[in-house]
Design a protein around this motif. Structure first.
Motif, PDB file in Angstrom:
ATOM      1  N   ALA A 214     -30.747  16.135   0.644  1.00 23.58           N
ATOM      2  CA  ALA A 214     -31.604  15.209  -0.097  1.00 23.58           C
ATOM      3  C   ALA A 214     -31.879  13.944   0.692  1.00 23.58           C
ATOM      4  CB  ALA A 214     -30.959  14.873  -1.443  1.00 23.58           C
ATOM      5  N   VAL A 215     -30.840  13.409   1.338  1.00 24.64           N
ATOM      6  CA  VAL A 215     -31.025  12.205   2.158  1.00 24.64           C
ATOM      7  C   VAL A 215     -31.947  12.507   3.333  1.00 24.64           C
ATOM      8  CG1 VAL A 215     -29.875  10.461   3.570  1.00 24.64           C
ATOM      9  CG2 VAL A 215     -28.771  11.293   1.487  1.00 24.64           C
ATOM     10  N   HIS A 216     -31.744  13.653   3.970  1.00 27.83           N
ATOM     11  CA  HIS A 216     -32.598  14.025   5.096  1.00 27.83           C
ATOM     12  C   HIS A 216     -34.069  14.127   4.685  1.00 27.83           C
ATOM     13  CE1 HIS A 216     -29.150  15.975   7.639  1.00 27.83           C
ATOM     14  NE2 HIS A 216     -29.120  14.666   7.633  1.00 27.83           N
ATOM     15  N   GLY A 217     -34.314  14.601   3.485  1.00 27.37           N
ATOM     16  CA  GLY A 217     -35.682  14.762   3.017  1.00 27.37           C
ATOM     17  C   GLY A 217     -36.359  13.475   2.606  1.00 27.37           C
ATOM     18  N   SER A 218     -35.602  12.374   2.557  1.00 30.46           N
ATOM     19  CA  SER A 218     -36.165  11.108   2.068  1.00 30.46           C
ATOM     20  C   SER A 218     -36.503  10.121   3.180  1.00 30.46           C
ATOM     21  CB  SER A 218     -35.187  10.442   1.094  1.00 30.46           C
ATOM     22  OG  SER A 218     -34.004  10.022   1.762  1.00 30.46           O
ATOM     23  N   GLY A 219     -36.221  10.494   4.432  1.00 28.78           N
ATOM     24  CA  GLY A 219     -36.473   9.580   5.542  1.00 28.78           C
ATOM     25  C   GLY A 219     -37.833   9.784   6.178  1.00 28.78           C
ATOM     26  N   LYS A 220     -38.207   8.861   7.028  1.00 31.04           N
ATOM     27  CA  LYS A 220     -39.491   8.955   7.717  1.00 31.04           C
ATOM     28  C   LYS A 220     -39.437   9.934   8.887  1.00 31.04           C
ATOM     29  CE  LYS A 220     -41.124   4.305   6.537  1.00 31.04           C
ATOM     30  NZ  LYS A 220     -41.589   2.987   7.056  1.00 31.04           N
ATOM     31  N   GLU A 221     -38.226  10.229   9.348  1.00 33.79           N
ATOM     32  CA  GLU A 221     -38.059  11.142  10.459  1.00 33.79           C
ATOM     33  C   GLU A 221     -36.796  11.957  10.240  1.00 33.79           C
ATOM     34  OE1 GLU A 221     -37.079  10.232  14.963  1.00 33.79           O
ATOM     35  OE2 GLU A 221     -39.167   9.729  14.547  1.00 33.79           O
ATOM     36  N   LYS A 222     -36.849  13.234  10.617  1.00 30.07           N
ATOM     37  CA  LYS A 222     -35.682  14.087  10.399  1.00 30.07           C
ATOM     38  C   LYS A 222     -35.281  14.760  11.709  1.00 30.07           C
ATOM     39  CE  LYS A 222     -36.152  17.658   7.592  1.00 30.07           C
ATOM     40  NZ  LYS A 222     -36.255  18.487   6.359  1.00 30.07           N
ATOM     41  N   PHE A 223     -35.620  16.018  11.879  1.00 29.62           N
ATOM     42  CA  PHE A 223     -35.142  16.771  13.037  1.00 29.62           C
ATOM     43  C   PHE A 223     -36.056  16.669  14.252  1.00 29.62           C
ATOM     44  CE2 PHE A 223     -33.538  19.542   9.392  1.00 29.62           C
ATOM     45  CZ  PHE A 223     -32.378  18.797   9.269  1.00 29.62           C
ATOM     46  N   TYR A 224     -37.313  16.305  14.032  1.00 27.58           N
ATOM     47  CA  TYR A 224     -38.280  16.142  15.115  1.00 27.58           C
ATOM     48  C   TYR A 224     -38.893  14.745  15.035  1.00 27.58           C
ATOM     49  CZ  TYR A 224     -38.134  21.198  15.966  1.00 27.58           C
ATOM     50  OH  TYR A 224     -37.730  22.474  16.276  1.00 27.58           O
ATOM     51  N   ASP A 225     -39.317  14.211  16.194  1.00 22.30           N
ATOM     52  CA  ASP A 225     -39.953  12.894  16.189  1.00 22.30           C
ATOM     53  C   ASP A 225     -41.458  13.034  16.007  1.00 22.30           C
ATOM     54  OD1 ASP A 225     -41.043  13.592  18.674  1.00 22.30           O
ATOM     55  OD2 ASP A 225     -39.536  12.468  19.803  1.00 22.30           O
ATOM     56  N   ALA A 226     -42.141  11.916  16.009  1.00 22.55           N
ATOM     57  CA  ALA A 226     -43.583  11.910  15.750  1.00 22.55           C
ATOM     58  C   ALA A 226     -44.379  12.653  16.818  1.00 22.55           C
ATOM     59  CB  ALA A 226     -44.077  10.463  15.648  1.00 22.55           C
ATOM     60  N   ASP A 227     -43.785  12.843  17.999  1.00 17.78           N
ATOM     61  CA  ASP A 227     -44.452  13.567  19.079  1.00 17.78           C
ATOM     62  C   ASP A 227     -44.144  15.060  19.053  1.00 17.78           C
ATOM     63  OD1 ASP A 227     -45.596  11.236  20.142  1.00 17.78           O
ATOM     64  OD2 ASP A 227     -43.738  10.766  21.210  1.00 17.78           O
ATOM     65  N   GLY A 228     -43.389  15.494  18.014  1.00 18.04           N
ATOM     66  CA  GLY A 228     -43.059  16.900  17.899  1.00 18.04           C
ATOM     67  C   GLY A 228     -41.884  17.337  18.747  1.00 18.04           C
ATOM     68  N   GLU A 229     -41.152  16.367  19.298  1.00 16.03           N
ATOM     69  CA  GLU A 229     -39.992  16.684  20.132  1.00 16.03           C
ATOM     70  C   GLU A 229     -38.725  16.749  19.282  1.00 16.03           C
ATOM     71  OE1 GLU A 229     -40.167  17.441  23.341  1.00 16.03           O
ATOM     72  OE2 GLU A 229     -42.355  17.139  23.270  1.00 16.03           O
ATOM     73  N   LEU A 230     -37.831  17.669  19.642  1.00 12.86           N
ATOM     74  CA  LEU A 230     -36.560  17.817  18.940  1.00 12.86           C
ATOM     75  C   LEU A 230     -35.762  16.520  19.059  1.00 12.86           C
ATOM     76  CD1 LEU A 230     -35.100  20.144  17.445  1.00 12.86           C
ATOM     77  CD2 LEU A 230     -33.878  20.591  19.581  1.00 12.86           C
ATOM     78  N   ALA A 231     -35.312  15.967  17.917  1.00 17.72           N
ATOM     79  CA  ALA A 231     -34.666  14.656  17.950  1.00 17.72           C
ATOM     80  C   ALA A 231     -33.500  14.543  16.979  1.00 17.72           C
ATOM     81  CB  ALA A 231     -35.703  13.568  17.639  1.00 17.72           C
ATOM     82  N   TYR A 232     -33.021  15.659  16.451  1.00 19.57           N
ATOM     83  CA  TYR A 232     -32.020  15.575  15.384  1.00 19.57           C
ATOM     84  C   TYR A 232     -30.709  14.941  15.832  1.00 19.57           C
ATOM     85  CZ  TYR A 232     -29.138  19.509  17.027  1.00 19.57           C
ATOM     86  OH  TYR A 232     -28.300  20.319  17.751  1.00 19.57           O
ATOM     87  N   LYS A 233     -30.350  15.077  17.107  1.00 21.02           N
ATOM     88  CA  LYS A 233     -29.076  14.525  17.572  1.00 21.02           C
ATOM     89  C   LYS A 233     -29.069  13.000  17.573  1.00 21.02           C
ATOM     90  CE  LYS A 233     -28.242  18.464  20.658  1.00 21.02           C
ATOM     91  NZ  LYS A 233     -28.066  18.891  22.073  1.00 21.02           N
ATOM     92  N   ASP A 234     -30.247  12.404  17.701  1.00 21.78           N
ATOM     93  CA  ASP A 234     -30.336  10.942  17.790  1.00 21.78           C
ATOM     94  C   ASP A 234     -31.075  10.322  16.604  1.00 21.78           C
ATOM     95  OD1 ASP A 234     -29.148  10.927  20.439  1.00 21.78           O
ATOM     96  OD2 ASP A 234     -31.059  11.724  21.153  1.00 21.78           O
ATOM     97  N   SER A 235     -31.440  11.129  15.618  1.00 18.62           N
ATOM     98  CA  SER A 235     -32.215  10.640  14.488  1.00 18.62           C
ATOM     99  C   SER A 235     -31.363   9.784  13.553  1.00 18.62           C
ATOM    100  CB  SER A 235     -32.794  11.823  13.699  1.00 18.62           C
ATOM    101  OG  SER A 235     -33.306  11.397  12.458  1.00 18.62           O
ATOM    102  N   ALA A 236     -31.857   8.583  13.268  1.00 19.69           N
ATOM    103  CA  ALA A 236     -31.139   7.696  12.351  1.00 19.69           C
ATOM    104  C   ALA A 236     -31.062   8.300  10.952  1.00 19.69           C
ATOM    105  CB  ALA A 236     -31.829   6.333  12.302  1.00 19.69           C
TER     106      ALA A 236
END
Length: 433
Positions: A214-236
């Motif tokens: 639920a928390v993951h679904g409420s943020g502006k960014e989750k597993f990928y960044d705005a450029d479509g790159e995988l970012a889950y390890k560093d995503s706030a």
């Protein structure tokens, strides 16, 4: 009522309807002549998708006597999706219309958009009738809309009024919503208050993984960044969800349950936990599992922040034999009026915001949940869901973070850091395949 989102998020363990097959095009493949001068349009879906059950096909056939609709259903999305990719690549074996789950849509917009029609140009389709974030999910970076949204899963918090009362917490849904309004950490604090006077044998929430999702679904960014790159390890946002869920587990606020397992189903019947994050489609699920003794004991309040869990799209392959007629049918099925009917019959919440002022949605109440005004509650949540980048492997990442990571923290007492490392290793191995 078991619905589309459950099919995808619970491993697709739902019975299909019409003809079952391991192929997304079913036994008939593409559309063709339906006899007696009719054109047969085939619709490939997974699980109990709801369109046929709500009577929408029959209504369209009555409005268009020269059209016959045949649905081909695959029970499991994990069987449906790989087969659909194979048939898109070959350009054969496809239904005229193919359903796509939200966790898979990014793979189509990113790498297969050329094999699908631009439905945004179809007569009668108005972009402004749909939620912006849902429209964007089905649209490529260069503006081609390959999927029109059917349903969505805006989340609330379903809670047991009887357990809240015994724990000294408010029971009115407006007051309950105020306990955690605007902040998931306030949901944690409410859980700690509940634990102080919790009825014996009960926990505040079903499991830590549900909180994390639920928390993951409420943020502006989750597993990928705005450029479509995988970012889950560093995503706030991912870190926030992981850390908060781990706090729920370590504070002893969870019932240590894995969702959509028999023990979870039984816990609804036993009233062993007080809250669960829930989209509209889960209301019927709770009613089914909690039974008569749960009626008017459950209610639903707004979640700390708007989030989304589930939803699907309809697409039209370019290789289809009846593309123009198929596009017209998709436009009609996803129009606000039909989406409102689908919600009324099947509890699939509309992705068309223009449907929210229609009586089937605006005036909708759920008797089992104390006549909660579910249409208004979930419409407000839907309009607040952030526009969030989604990637082709969102579903895999979410599954492994939950089942190979957070579940170990919750059930085995594994340290959050150790569980995170294990989940990341499992995800990296899966993505390398």
């Amino acid at each position: 009522m078991v619905l589309t989102a459950v099919a995808a998020l619970a491993g697709g363990l739902l019975a299909g309807c019409a003809e079952d097959s391991d192929e997304p095009g079913g036994s008939s493949g593409g559309g063709g002549g339906g006899g007696k001068g009719k054109t047969t349009l085939t619709v490939g879906v997974f699980g109990a998708f709801g369109l046929q059950e709500a009577g929408l096909y029959k209504e369209y056939e009555k409005l268009n006597p020269d059209i016959s609709i045949k649905q081909n259903s695959v029970q499991r999305n994990e069987n449906y999706w790989p087969a659909l990719l194979t048939h898109l690549s070959s350009g054969s074996g496809l239904s005229d219309i193919q359903a796509v789950e939200v966790g898979n849509i990014a793979e189509l917009t990113g790498t297969h958009s050329g094999k699908l029609m631009d439905l945004g140009k179809t007569s009668g389709v108005d972009k402004n009738s749909y939620l912006g974030w849902k429209w964007q999910q089905g649209t490529t970076d260069d503006g081609k809309t390959i999927g029109l949204g059917t349903d969505i899963g805006p989340t609330g918090i379903c809670y047991r009024k009887d357990l809240f009362k015994k724990a000294g917490l408010p029971t009115d849904r407006e007051e309950v919503g105020k306990l955690w309004a605007g902040d998931w950490n306030k949901y944690l604090e409410a859980g700690k208050r509940y634990k102080e006077k919790a009825p014996k044998g009960t926990a505040f929430v079903d499991g830590a993984a549900g909180v994390m999702a639920a928390v993951h679904g409420s943020g502006k960014e989750k597993f990928y960044d705005a450029d479509g790159e995988l970012a889950y390890k560093d995503s706030a946002g991912v870190k926030e969800g992981w850390d908060l869920a781990a706090e729920f587990a370590e504070a002893g606020l969870t019932d240590k349950l894995q969702q959509f397992q028999p023990s979870w189903d039984q816990a609804f019947s036993n009233a062993s936990f007080a809250t669960v994050t829930c989209p509209p489609w889960m209301l019927g699920y709770i009613k089914d599992k909690a039974g008569d003794k749960g009626e008017d004991q459950w209610d639903v309040a707004a979640a700390p922040k708007p989030s989304n869990w589930g939803g699907s799209f309809l697409t039209v392959p370019e290789a289809g034999k009846n593309k123009e007629e198929a596009a017209k049918l998709v436009a009609w099925l996803t129009a606000p009026k039909q989406q409102a009917k689908l919600f009324d019959k099947r509890a699939s919440f509309p992705s068309a915001s223009a449907a929210y002022d229609l009586p089937e949605v605006k005036d909708a109440k759920n008797a089992y949940f104390g006549d909660a005004p579910v249409g208004q509650i979930f419409a407000k949540a839907a309009q607040g869901v952030p526009v969030q980048p989604i990637g082709p492997k969102d579903g895999i990442i979410q599954q492994y973070l939950a089942d190979n990571g957070m579940l170990a923290v919750d059930q085995k007492g594994t340290s959050p850091d150790k569980a995170w490392d294990k989940a990341v290793k499992t995800i990296d191995n899966a993505l390398d395949q």
